[in-house]
Each structure stands twice: as C-alpha cells, then as structure tokens.
Enzyme design. Structure first.
Site, PDB file in Angstrom:
ATOM      1  N   GLU A 392       0.803  -1.225   0.000  1.00 33.41           N
ATOM      2  CA  GLU A 392       0.000   0.000   0.000  1.00 33.41           C
ATOM      3  C   GLU A 392       0.840   1.282   0.000  1.00 33.41           C
ATOM      4  O   GLU A 392       0.403   2.314   0.512  1.00 33.41           O
ATOM      5  CB  GLU A 392      -0.976   0.015   1.176  1.00 33.41           C
ATOM      6  N   GLU A 464      -6.565  -7.618  -1.556  1.00 37.99           N
ATOM      7  CA  GLU A 464      -7.308  -7.510  -0.292  1.00 37.99           C
ATOM      8  C   GLU A 464      -8.720  -7.022  -0.590  1.00 37.99           C
ATOM      9  O   GLU A 464      -8.940  -6.263  -1.539  1.00 37.99           O
ATOM     10  CB  GLU A 464      -6.654  -6.521   0.685  1.00 37.99           C
TER      11      GLU A 464
END
Length: 745
Positions: A392, A464
């Site tokens: 991320e 995710e």
C-alpha cells in the site's frame, strides 16, 4: 558430507542486553533457560502496550565443536530473529542482520575452539524505531521480537553445494512435455578448476516423493562456480491444487571420483501463468480464491514450532476450502510454505513493509530483502508471485525498478506483483495487484479491471477486500455476523463474475493483535473469518462451502426470537455445498432449497435465502424447532438441528495428540467451543474456562481464559521429556473435559 545440527535447546535469555554477555566469565545464573522458537515477551491476549516487546534482548548458548569439524566449513544459520541481530562467537562479532523476516548465515569455521566449548551470544533489537522495513510510521500488525525460528549449524566439506535452484519446465500443447533446469552454485570450486588439479562433476537424480528409488537424470563436468544443468526425456506428473505431486531432485558433487556433497531439493512440475484475461494453471484458466495470513498467535506472537505453522496451511486448504494464500506482509515460515507445497495451496509472498517508504538506507535494506526472499524461497513450487512493492505504498519508480530487476534476475520463472491501494498507478511489475475496498455492503462487490489498472494488457489481481470495512467479533449480534458473511460472499461472487480478474485474497484469515492506532482499542483487529485461536466465525462457512470435498451445512441464525428486531424473521441464510437442503419446522416439512435458489449466480455454492417459514413468530408464543438436511447425490450428508438449548457442553479439538520433538519442542493447538445438545455454538456463552495440566508438559498462555463468542483455545507444549500430558478443561455448568497427549522425544 553435509551434516545439520539444530541449536534450539540450551539457550539463556535476558530482556536486557549487556556487552559483558559476550564474555565467557559473565554470570548467567540469573538468565532463565529458554528453547527456540522463543518470543522475547509473552503477552496477554489483548489490552496490552506494544512497547512491552520492544527491547534489546540478549541470548547466550554454549556450543561444543568436535575435533572432526576441523578443516570443514561450519555455517551457522538463523531462520528468523526479530528484528535486528548481531551475532558474537567467543567474544568476536561475526555478523549482523537487518531484517526480522528472512534468514541469515555466517561461516564460523575460523573462530571455533575445536574440541572445546564455544560461547555464542546474540543481541536482538526488537524496537520499532529501527530504520529498516517495515518500520518508520504506523503499522497495522504487531511485529514482536526474539529468536522466533530455528537456529542450526551445517558442517560441510570445503568444496560443497552452495545453492541449487530447481526450475521445472512444462510445455503444454497437444501433449505435456516436462524437463528440468537447475542453477547450481558450488563453493570453493574456482581454485580447483583454474588449477586443473582435479576432475569435478555434478550428477542429478530425481524421484517422486514417497518413492524409494531415484532415476538418473544426467551429469555435467564443473567448469565454473555456477553451472546450469538441463535434462529432459522423462515424464512427470503435474503439480496442481487438487493433485500436488512433488518430486525430490538429488544433486551430487564429485571431485576425483569422491562424493563431496549432496543436496536434495523438493519441487514439482507446473505451469503457472498470469495472463491479461486471468490466471492459468497447467494450461487451464483458474480463479484464485484465497485469504491473507499473519504468522502471529495469541501470547507468543511469531514464536511457534513447525506443527503449528503447518496447521494454518491445513486450515486454509482443508477447513476453508481455499486454493491460495497471501503471506501478508512479509516472508513466512518455511514450515508453512512446505505444507503449502504438499497441499497444493498457491502462495503470493512479499517483502516486509506497510505503506511507509523510508530513506535511501531504508530502501537499500528493502532491496536486500527482495534478494533474500527470492533466494531463500524460490524452490517452493507453491509460490506463484513475488511481491516486490511495500504494501500500500506510493509510487517510486526508481526504487521499484530496482526491486523488480533483482527479483527477475534471481528468478526468471515467476511473475512479480506489488500491492497498492491506488488506481492507475505506475506499473513496473508483471501483475497489477490492488486492494479493492469498494464494497460497503451496498455498492458492487468489486471494481472492474479497466477502472483500476493503467494497462489492460497486463494481468490484474485483487490482493485484499473487506477487512476494516466491517470488523466483526465472534460475539457480535447475529445480524452483524451474518452481514459479515454476506459481504464476503458478495465480493467472491463479483470477482467470479469478472473473467479478466485473476482472483482475490480476502482480508483476512484470522483476527490478529495490532498497534494502538488500529483495531478495537484492545490491540486486536477483528478482521478475520476465524478468531485468533482459528475457530470459525460465520463468514468462514462462505469459503468452506465453495469446495466439494467435505459436506458443509451452516445456518446464519440460531432461530431464537430475541435475535431478530420486532421478533420478525429477518434474512436467514443457508451456507452449503450440497445439491439441496430440506427444511423442517417442528418435524413438519417446509421446503427444499436448491443450489439454483441462490441469488449469487457466479459462485458454485452461493448463500441461499430462506423465504418460507410457514408463518411467523408470535411474541409470547411457544418456541420452535427446526431441522435442516443437506442432500448430495440424493443422500443426506449432513443434518443440523436448531431449537432452544437445554444443555451446555464443551467441544474440544486438538490438531494432534502425539507430540513429537524433532528439532525443538512441539505444540498442540486446542480449540474449544461451547455448544448445545445439537452441537450449535452458544455465541453468548462468554464464561471463564479453567485449565489444569498434569504430566510432562505445560500451557502456552494463562490457565484461565474467557470464551469469546462461545469459542476459545489454548496450546499444550512439550517439555523435552517423553511421557503423558493430561489437560483438564472446566467451565461453569459444562462437564469437565479431559484431553490426553503423548510426548515422544
């Protein structure tokens, strides 16, 4: 010949490191004895300060070096020590390592006192102020500390095999053609080759795992320190998620006709391809369905032995019916990966990190982590994707150009990916891997590929989903637990309906301890489809029902009046992989629900909404009993009864009852559920459970816990002595349960 000696026993430990610990005369009498794997600080289940494990600790061990080791290479290896380590031998610093998630080795041959004792001292820094990944900002997981994986010595000849990278090759057209390519690195061979003093030879053999006889592949004269061996002409069975056939490749090094070293590597033959329209395994299009996994456990963090690491792979594959796992957000135990190889569980593994990119020194360590990850894990056939971005993080083309180059240079057989949470970001990897959190219970289950990736010609994978969007505890109200399950079904169904998405990894396998900046204030993220003891929440049934091997039948409601607002039936779902489910009310047949009744049309087995109850509850009326029968191939394969409970009992499972010490202590995972007489979990039975243990073992964690959502657990640990262990479990009105274990040393 190669010899490995494990050094997991006989350590002394201190929570405070002192330089004097490197001195043989240091008084270690106040240092407790510990065995590895070891956590620097045992912690409560929740509500603790993460600074408790952030320390600079010290380990000492006395090592006997036999005379017959002299003249050989003695290599000391640490599989994992969190997070920065310095190793000293007889007072001299031998090496340092700056990553808590990769192994490191050092040649200690020249510093050993042969025929006598040697002092091994290790300084381990687990503070989160270190300028190495994943540190530098906040992190949504605990990082723990200690020497939490195995430590061992390997004794080798001066001329030995440094590394063997097996590259099984598969060509699929009209026929399946298999061959093998190996990259072999030899230590100490340069001077021999250059001086033409002797003949050096590499030989390779292969056998299917479980068979006794090897087949000869071929041989090659050694001309340099790194050799490429290519052999064909044999037919191998393919490794697949349903039939994970493994092979053992034996590499032998000869000099002047005498064998110098042997190294056996386990591998498999498979063709894994990410294409623009999805993922292909052995030529067939295949939808990846997985969850993310943290390697942490209650009380001891990362410090669990091989049996517990392997158990997680078994749960993912056999209990949850998954075909893949992402090792978020760091490389994990080889014991876990070995089991993934054996089970046919695909793996996406990545370098340590969480959102933050540091300075140039920090980046240099991250690049080194890529190198270590690929070199140490590339023989695991289950791995299909290298994660070479910090999870991320923002784009950094120069940095990620380096990470991709290193990964491709060390392994040209696999694709690279990099998990991001930004659309249309710079794509240097082979696969665009993206955390898609668009689904909030009302919006669509996932974004379309064209809305996320900047290059439609490249593969796309969802790394995710869900997670923080709807944290759910095992003891939440029924409606919230059901909503949690339905959200997972919604995303799975949406991904299944998008043919150009390779697959998805849900967040996440199990609840985990986290920092103060995240979670529910008690240092727990309740994002799992399992609790921390690996007991299933309702959402686990959504995944389990997608496989065909084991019959699944779960009902989303206890069918109790107080769980439904205004005492009216809400949405009640059947989770099953059966052909149909027959429903009875007070033994009267109501309806037979079929697979086709599910509105989740892209899933093999979507949730089925119950829409016929024959009437409604009446407030103040008598209670109702229900029976559900799952039917497959015209046979009842599972039955579930729902009605007012009359009796509480404890269901107790241990993953194994024969504890066997091989390299260190063994641990059995004990899962506990409070159930009624029909085996239904009593989700609001949050009562104390007390443990008594007798015999040659101990508990990991406290001797009393409170169940959460009617579920809990403990761990039974061997103590280095053969014998019996008796675990007694008491809780309120439930009868005492006794569990017996056998320990073999």
């Amino acid at each position: 010949m190669r010899k490995r000696i494990y050094l997991n026993d006989g350590w002394k430990f201190s929570e405070v490191y002192e330089e004097k610990m490197c001195c043989p005369t240091f008084d270690e009498s106040q240092m407790p004895d510990v065995r590895l794997p070891h956590t620097c600080k045992e912690l409560p289940f929740h509500y603790f300060d993460e600074e408790m494990y952030q320390m600079v600790s010290g380990y000492r061990k006395w090592l006997q070096a036999p005379e017959d080791w002299k003249g050989q290479r003695v290599i000391l290896t640490f599989e994992g020590a969190a997070h920065e380590s310095e190793v000293f031998l007889n007072g001299k610093k031998m090496c340092e390592h700056h990553c808590g998630y990769t192994a490191f080795s050092v040649d200690i041959s020249d510093m050993l006192n042969y025929g006598g004792k040697n002092l091994l001292t290790v300084r381990v820094d687990s503070r989160e102020s270190l300028n190495i990944p994943p540190f530098g900002f906040v992190i949504d997981y605990m990082t723990y500390g200690g020497i939490y994986r195995d430590v061992y010595i390997e004794v080798l000849n001066q001329n030995s095999l440094e590394d063997v990278f097996i590259k099984p090759r598969v060509r699929i057209d009209k026929n399946i053609d298999t061959w093998i390519e190996s990259e072999v690195t030899i230590h100490g061979i340069d001077s021999i080759v250059c001086g033409m003093e002797s003949d050096s030879l590499l030989r390779q053999w292969i056998r299917k795992k479980g068979e006794s006889e090897y087949r000869f592949l071929g041989q090659k004269a050694v001309g340099q320190a790194k050799e490429i061996l290519k052999f064909s002409g044999f037919r191998a069975e393919l490794w697949d998620v349903e039939s994970p056939v493994l092979y053992e490749v034996r590499t032998e090094l000869f000099i002047d006709g005498e064998i110098q070293d042997v190294l056996v590597v386990t591998t498999g033959f498979r063709k894994a391809e990410f294409r623009s329209d999805g993922f292909y395994l052995n030529g067939r299009k295949f939808k990846i369905r997985g969850l993310n996994r943290h390697q942490s456990y209650p009380y001891v963090g990362y410090a669990m032995p091989a049996s517990i690491q392997r158990l997680d792979a078994d749960i993912l594959k056999n209990e949850l019916g998954l075909n893949a796992v992402r090792t978020s957000h760091y490389p994990q135990s080889h014991d876990f990966l070995n089991r993934c190889d054996e089970l046919g569980l695909l793996v996406f593994t990545e370098i340590p990190g969480w959102q933050h990119i540091g300075d140039e020194s920090w980046k240099a360590q991250a690049i080194e982590n890529v190198r270590d990850m690929v070199l140490q894990y590339r023989n695991h056939i289950s791995i299909i994707l290298w994660g070479v971005r910090i999870n991320e993080s923002e784009d950094d083309d120069l940095f990620y150009g380096h990470t991709n180059k290193v990964a491709h240079g060390l392994d040209d057989t696999r694709s690279t990916g990099g998990v991001r949470a930004i659309r249309k970001s710079s794509l240097l990897e082979d696969v665009y891997t993206y955390n898609d959190f668009v689904h909030d219970g009302k919006t669509r289950g996932c974004e379309k590929k064209e809305e996320i990736t900047p290059d439609m010609s490249k593969p796309y994978l969802i790394s995710e989903y869900n997670g923080h969007m709807y944290p759910t505890k095992a003891y939440d109200c029924e409606g919230k637990r059901t909503e949690h399950a339905i959200r997972h079904a919604n995303v799975l169904d949406a991904v299944a309906g998008q043919p150009d998405i390779a697959g998805s990894f849900g967040w996440c396998m199990a609840d985990y301890n986290t920092h103060k900046d995240f979670g529910s204030g008690d240092r727990v993220c309740y994002h799992g489809v399992l609790d921390m003891f690996r007991n299933p929440k309702q959402a686990a049934a959504v995944y389990a029902s997608q496989q065909e091997k084991n019959p699944v039948l779960e009902i989303s409601s206890s069918m109790d009046i107080g769980e439904h607002p205004e005492s009216r039936w809400g949405d009640v779902y059947i989770f099953t992989n059966a052909d149909s489910v027959r429903m009875y009310k007070n033994d009267r047949f109501v309806h037979e629900y079929k697979r086709s009744d599910s509105s989740w049309c892209h899933l093999s087995h979507g949730p089925i909404l119950i829409n016929d109850f024959i009437g409604d509850w009446n407030w103040g009326g008598t209670s109702t009993g229900f029976r559900f029968e799952a039917v497959k191939n015209q046979k009842i394969v599972k039955t579930m009864m729902k009605g007012p409970m009359k009796r509480v009992s404890l269901q107790v499972w241990a993953d194994h009852y024969d504890l066997k010490e091989e390299h260190s202590y063994d641990v059995a995972a004990v899962r506990i559920r409070a159930v009624d007489e029909n085996g239904n979990i009593l989700n609001f039975y949050n009562e104390p459970v007390c443990f008594e243990i007798e015999g040659e073992g101990s508990l990991v964690g406290p001797d009393m816990i409170a169940l959460q959502g009617g579920m809990g657990g403990t761990y039974v640990k061997s103590a280095g002595i053969s014998g019996k262990i008796l675990l007694k479990i008491h809780s309120g009105q439930a009868e005492t349960v006794c569990v017996e274990f056998t320990v073999n040393i």
